[in-house]
Design an enzyme around this catalytic site. Structure first.
Site, PDB file in Angstrom:
ATOM      1  N   PHE A 182       0.809  -1.210   0.000  1.00 47.78           N
ATOM      2  CA  PHE A 182       0.000   0.000   0.000  1.00 47.78           C
ATOM      3  C   PHE A 182       0.848   1.269   0.000  1.00 47.78           C
ATOM      4  O   PHE A 182       0.434   2.322  -0.442  1.00 47.78           O
ATOM      5  CB  PHE A 182      -0.878  -0.073   1.252  1.00 47.78           C
ATOM      6  CG  PHE A 182      -1.931   0.979   1.361  1.00 47.78           C
ATOM      7  CD1 PHE A 182      -2.601   1.447   0.248  1.00 47.78           C
ATOM      8  CD2 PHE A 182      -2.273   1.491   2.600  1.00 47.78           C
ATOM      9  CE1 PHE A 182      -3.585   2.414   0.363  1.00 47.78           C
ATOM     10  CE2 PHE A 182      -3.254   2.452   2.727  1.00 47.78           C
ATOM     11  CZ  PHE A 182      -3.909   2.913   1.608  1.00 47.78           C
ATOM     12  N   ASP A 231      -7.701  -5.687   7.260  1.00 50.77           N
ATOM     13  CA  ASP A 231      -6.314  -6.087   7.015  1.00 50.77           C
ATOM     14  C   ASP A 231      -5.584  -6.286   8.344  1.00 50.77           C
ATOM     15  O   ASP A 231      -4.481  -5.780   8.541  1.00 50.77           O
ATOM     16  CB  ASP A 231      -5.612  -5.023   6.159  1.00 50.77           C
ATOM     17  CG  ASP A 231      -4.306  -5.533   5.559  1.00 50.77           C
ATOM     18  OD1 ASP A 231      -4.120  -6.763   5.492  1.00 50.77           O
ATOM     19  OD2 ASP A 231      -3.462  -4.702   5.174  1.00 50.77           O
TER      20      ASP A 231
END
Length: 277
Positions: A24, A138
């Site tokens: 990310f 997550d």
């Protein structure tokens, strides 16, 4: 266009060492020059956002910005300049639980481990209990950050609330695998591409608790296809016999195959408090 949100200029940030790198973004230790403060800056792997994606990014930032809780990493603001997208947050000096357990191999007694487990659950529970409940999506040992306190450790949840922006990042970086690096913590229903619920978060928390009990990386050395088959078939990692029985039972509850059999985060907190008492 970003009411009530601090926009921080890229020039106001001096990036120092890289702390970690994920699918990310890259996290740096940085100086927030105008505030004379040390912060963590997550530079996103995003070059540009189309207007819709930018709107989503701002919306998600605003939600995160409104969250203030002892077990959740504080967001200070963000840099929203094109090709310089970054999130500025508080710096936690010990780094992630993953780093502490698997790289520094810090020896923690059960008192510390249960305290870490409790604080992790409190952070996730806060997100689940918001007026508009927020799923983390997550949860893994990399997303719990630690700091020393005078009597142990302070634990804070990070990397929550940017689900849509994370999807956009995945798209832009051509990560063909939606589970890059997180498959070991994914619930069976997620591996089957079903809907993510609060109970999927609880499953992942169970795997983090297994890490706390073993000091091992889940499914270390096994390929994703093998892990996926193993989990979908209802198999789970072995919990060491030396684990306090109540905590061991909690791990089993958290990673129950049927999502409905898993406890709520609130129940997890109660169970850990019982373990501590």
């Amino acid at each position: 266009k970003l009411e009530g949100f601090l926009q921080i200029s890229d020039q106001d940030l001096k990036l120092d060492d890289e702390i970690s790198c994920g699918g990310f973004g890259v996290v740096y230790l940085a100086q927030w020059l105008s505030r004379h403060d040390i912060v963590a800056v997550k530079r996103l792997h995003l070059n540009r956002l189309n207007p819709q994606a930018e709107k989503e990014f701002f919306k998600e930032l605003l939600v995160m910005n409104g969250i203030r809780y002892p077990n959740i990493v504080t967001l200070y603001g963000a840099c929203v300049e094109k090709e310089k997208y970054a999130i500025v947050m508080e710096y936690m000096s010990l780094g992630s639980l993953y780093k502490i357990l698997h790289q520094n191999k810090l020896s923690l007694d059960w008192c510390d481990r249960l305290s870490i487990a409790l604080q992790a659950a409190k952070g996730i529970n806060y997100l689940h209990q918001l007026e508009q409940p927020m799923l983390h999506r997550d949860i893994k040992s990399l997303n719990f950050l630690l700091e020393r306190s005078h009597e142990g450790y302070i634990v804070k949840v990070c990397d929550f609330g940017l689900a849509k922006t994370r999807n956009e990042t995945t798209r832009q970086t051509q990560l063909t695998h939606a589970f890059a690096g997180t498959l070991q913590w994914s619930a069976p229903e997620i591996l089957l591409l079903e809907k993510h619920t609060e109970k999927s978060d609880i499953y992942s928390l169970g795997v983090v608790y297994w890490e706390l009990a073993t000091n091992e990386i889940p499914y270390s050395g096994h390929q994703n296809t093998v892990i996926r088959e193993f989990v979908i078939s209802g198999n789970r990692l072995k919990i060491p016999d030396a684990t306090p029985s109540r905590f061991s039972a909690l791990i089993n509850e958290c990673w129950a195959h049927n999502a409905n059999d898993r406890p709520t985060c609130s129940h997890v907190i109660e169970e850990i408090q019982e373990c501590i008492n």
